[in-house]
Design a protein around this motif. Sequence first.
Motif, PDB file in Angstrom:
ATOM      1  N   SER A  75       0.819  -1.203   0.000  1.00  0.00           N
ATOM      2  CA  SER A  75       0.000   0.000   0.000  1.00  0.00           C
ATOM      3  C   SER A  75       0.860   1.263   0.000  1.00  0.00           C
ATOM      4  N   GLU A  76       0.358   2.299  -0.642  1.00  0.00           N
ATOM      5  CA  GLU A  76       1.024   3.605  -0.603  1.00  0.00           C
ATOM      6  C   GLU A  76       0.507   4.455   0.547  1.00  0.00           C
ATOM      7  N   LEU A  77      -0.483   3.939   1.277  1.00  0.00           N
ATOM      8  CA  LEU A  77      -1.056   4.691   2.389  1.00  0.00           C
ATOM      9  C   LEU A  77      -0.134   4.653   3.602  1.00  0.00           C
ATOM     10  N   ALA A  78      -0.179   5.696   4.403  1.00  0.00           N
ATOM     11  CA  ALA A  78       0.587   5.732   5.647  1.00  0.00           C
ATOM     12  C   ALA A  78       0.056   4.670   6.609  1.00  0.00           C
ATOM     13  N   SER A  79       0.935   4.187   7.471  1.00  0.00           N
ATOM     14  CA  SER A  79       0.509   3.164   8.429  1.00  0.00           C
ATOM     15  C   SER A  79      -0.634   3.666   9.300  1.00  0.00           C
ATOM     16  N   ALA A  80      -0.610   4.943   9.683  1.00  0.00           N
ATOM     17  CA  ALA A  80      -1.696   5.495  10.498  1.00  0.00           C
ATOM     18  C   ALA A  80      -3.022   5.445   9.737  1.00  0.00           C
ATOM     19  N   THR A  81      -2.976   5.692   8.411  1.00  0.00           N
ATOM     20  CA  THR A  81      -4.203   5.636   7.605  1.00  0.00           C
ATOM     21  C   THR A  81      -4.739   4.211   7.535  1.00  0.00           C
ATOM     22  N   LEU A  82      -3.850   3.257   7.350  1.00  0.00           N
ATOM     23  CA  LEU A  82      -4.281   1.854   7.332  1.00  0.00           C
ATOM     24  C   LEU A  82      -4.906   1.468   8.668  1.00  0.00           C
ATOM     25  N   ARG A  83      -4.325   1.964   9.742  1.00  0.00           N
ATOM     26  CA  ARG A  83      -4.907   1.692  11.064  1.00  0.00           C
ATOM     27  C   ARG A  83      -6.296   2.297  11.186  1.00  0.00           C
ATOM     28  N   HIS A  84      -6.459   3.527  10.764  1.00  0.00           N
ATOM     29  CA  HIS A  84      -7.782   4.178  10.813  1.00  0.00           C
ATOM     30  C   HIS A  84      -8.798   3.410   9.970  1.00  0.00           C
ATOM     31  N   ASN A  85      -8.351   2.893   8.840  1.00  0.00           N
ATOM     32  CA  ASN A  85      -9.273   2.205   7.930  1.00  0.00           C
ATOM     33  C   ASN A  85      -9.866   0.941   8.528  1.00  0.00           C
ATOM     34  N   VAL A  86      -9.171   0.321   9.463  1.00  0.00           N
ATOM     35  CA  VAL A  86      -9.661  -0.922  10.056  1.00  0.00           C
ATOM     36  C   VAL A  86     -10.335  -0.682  11.405  1.00  0.00           C
ATOM     37  N   THR A  87     -10.411   0.579  11.816  1.00  0.00           N
ATOM     38  CA  THR A  87     -10.943   0.905  13.142  1.00  0.00           C
ATOM     39  C   THR A  87     -12.298   1.590  13.023  1.00  0.00           C
ATOM     40  N   SER A  88     -13.360   0.873  13.348  1.00  0.00           N
ATOM     41  CA  SER A  88     -14.702   1.458  13.365  1.00  0.00           C
ATOM     42  C   SER A  88     -14.945   2.135  14.710  1.00  0.00           C
ATOM     43  N   PRO A  89     -15.499   3.339  14.713  1.00  0.00           N
ATOM     44  CA  PRO A  89     -15.780   4.027  15.984  1.00  0.00           C
ATOM     45  C   PRO A  89     -16.670   3.179  16.894  1.00  0.00           C
ATOM     46  N   GLY A  90     -16.204   3.013  18.117  1.00  0.00           N
ATOM     47  CA  GLY A  90     -16.984   2.244  19.075  1.00  0.00           C
ATOM     48  C   GLY A  90     -16.935   0.740  18.883  1.00  0.00           C
ATOM     49  N   GLY A  91     -16.103   0.276  17.957  1.00  0.00           N
ATOM     50  CA  GLY A  91     -16.037  -1.151  17.675  1.00  0.00           C
ATOM     51  C   GLY A  91     -14.994  -1.885  18.499  1.00  0.00           C
ATOM     52  N   THR A  92     -14.765  -3.153  18.127  1.00  0.00           N
ATOM     53  CA  THR A  92     -13.827  -3.991  18.883  1.00  0.00           C
ATOM     54  C   THR A  92     -12.384  -3.507  18.732  1.00  0.00           C
ATOM     55  N   THR A  93     -12.013  -3.101  17.532  1.00  0.00           N
ATOM     56  CA  THR A  93     -10.645  -2.623  17.319  1.00  0.00           C
ATOM     57  C   THR A  93     -10.386  -1.351  18.113  1.00  0.00           C
ATOM     58  N   ALA A  94     -11.374  -0.456  18.124  1.00  0.00           N
ATOM     59  CA  ALA A  94     -11.232   0.780  18.885  1.00  0.00           C
ATOM     60  C   ALA A  94     -11.040   0.489  20.364  1.00  0.00           C
ATOM     61  N   ALA A  95     -11.752  -0.512  20.877  1.00  0.00           N
ATOM     62  CA  ALA A  95     -11.616  -0.864  22.290  1.00  0.00           C
ATOM     63  C   ALA A  95     -10.202  -1.344  22.598  1.00  0.00           C
ATOM     64  N   ALA A  96      -9.652  -2.152  21.685  1.00  0.00           N
ATOM     65  CA  ALA A  96      -8.284  -2.639  21.882  1.00  0.00           C
ATOM     66  C   ALA A  96      -7.271  -1.511  21.764  1.00  0.00           C
ATOM     67  N   LEU A  97      -7.485  -0.609  20.808  1.00  0.00           N
ATOM     68  CA  LEU A  97      -6.526   0.470  20.598  1.00  0.00           C
ATOM     69  C   LEU A  97      -6.514   1.459  21.759  1.00  0.00           C
ATOM     70  N   GLU A  98      -7.634   1.568  22.465  1.00  0.00           N
ATOM     71  CA  GLU A  98      -7.629   2.426  23.656  1.00  0.00           C
ATOM     72  C   GLU A  98      -6.605   1.940  24.669  1.00  0.00           C
ATOM     73  N   VAL A  99      -6.411   0.630  24.722  1.00  0.00           N
ATOM     74  CA  VAL A  99      -5.406   0.053  25.614  1.00  0.00           C
ATOM     75  C   VAL A  99      -4.013   0.226  25.018  1.00  0.00           C
ATOM     76  N   LEU A 100      -3.865  -0.158  23.739  1.00  0.00           N
ATOM     77  CA  LEU A 100      -2.547  -0.140  23.099  1.00  0.00           C
ATOM     78  C   LEU A 100      -1.997   1.273  22.912  1.00  0.00           C
TER      79      LEU A 100
END
Length: 275
Positions: free
Chosen positions: A224-249
Motif C-alpha cells: 500500500s502507498e497509504l501511511a501506516s496510520a491511515t491503514l490503522r484508521h481504515n480498520v478501526t470502526s468508531p466504538g467497535g472492537t478494534t477501537a476498544a483494543a486500541l484504547e489500551v494499546l
Amino acid sequence: MTDAQVLTQVEGAIVLAGAGKMGGAMLSGWLAQGLDASKVAVLEPFPSAEIEALAARGVRLNPAPQQVGAVATLVIALKPQMFREAGPQLRPFVGSSTLVVSIMAGITIAAIGEVCGGSVVRAMPNTPAAIGRGITAAVAAGKVSAAQRAVADALLRATGAVEWIGDETLMDAVTAVSGSGPAYVFLLAEELARAGVEAGLPADLAAKLARATVAGSGELLHRSELASATLRHNVTSPGGTTAAALEVLMGPDGMQPLLTRAVAAATRRSRELAK
C-alpha cells in the motif's frame, strides 16, 4: 547500469568474512544476481552445509590471502564482539584501493578503518534479507569513491532495499529501529497468540491466526502507498472492537512509550558495542 552489471564488472575478488545467516543471505543474493562464484572467497571457520555447497560451485572457502590475490571488496559480517579479535586477521586481505563494507552493529567507520584499513562503508541490514525483503541503511566514509559506493549499493541491494544516510551518528538508531525491529514484530505475533489463548482460543489456532495476521498486515503495508496510520484508521470502526483494543494499546502505558523505551535501550547498546 543494473546491480548485476555493477557486480560483474568488479575487478578483483570479493571476500566475505563471516557467513552466518546474514552473510550467507548476502552471498546467495550475489550469486543469484549472476556474480561469478569464482570471484568470491568466504572466510568462515564453521561453514554451514549451505556454504559448503556453494564452495562446490566455485566459491573459495577459507583461502589464504596470497591465494586470493587482489581484493576489490571485503564484506565483514562478523558478530561485533568478535571483531577486535578477528579483525587483524582481515587486514592482509585489504589493499590501498579495497572497499570494506561492514554490517556489524555498533562498530564505527573509524574503528573499522583502524583495524582493517581500506575505504569503509558501514551498513545495517535486517533479517528479512534472507527472503530478499530486507532494508539496509548505509553510510560511506569520505574517501569512498562514487564507483565504490555503487559496488557497495549493489552488494547490499542483493537482499532488499538500501537507504543511504550522510550522518554516521544515526546508525545506532537505525540499528535499534530496523536492525532489531524484526524481533519486535516476531514478539508481537508471539504475544498476540498468547493473548488469544488467554481469551479462550486453542493454542494452535491462536498461533495460526496471529502469525497470518502479522504476516498479512505486513504485506498490506508493503504494497500500500497509504501511511501506516491511515491503514490503522481504515480498520478501526468508531466504538467497535478494534477501537476498544486500541484504547489500551495507545494509552499512557501502551505501545508508544514502550517502543520508545525499547528503541532507546537498543540505541544505547549499539553505542556501547563501539567501545
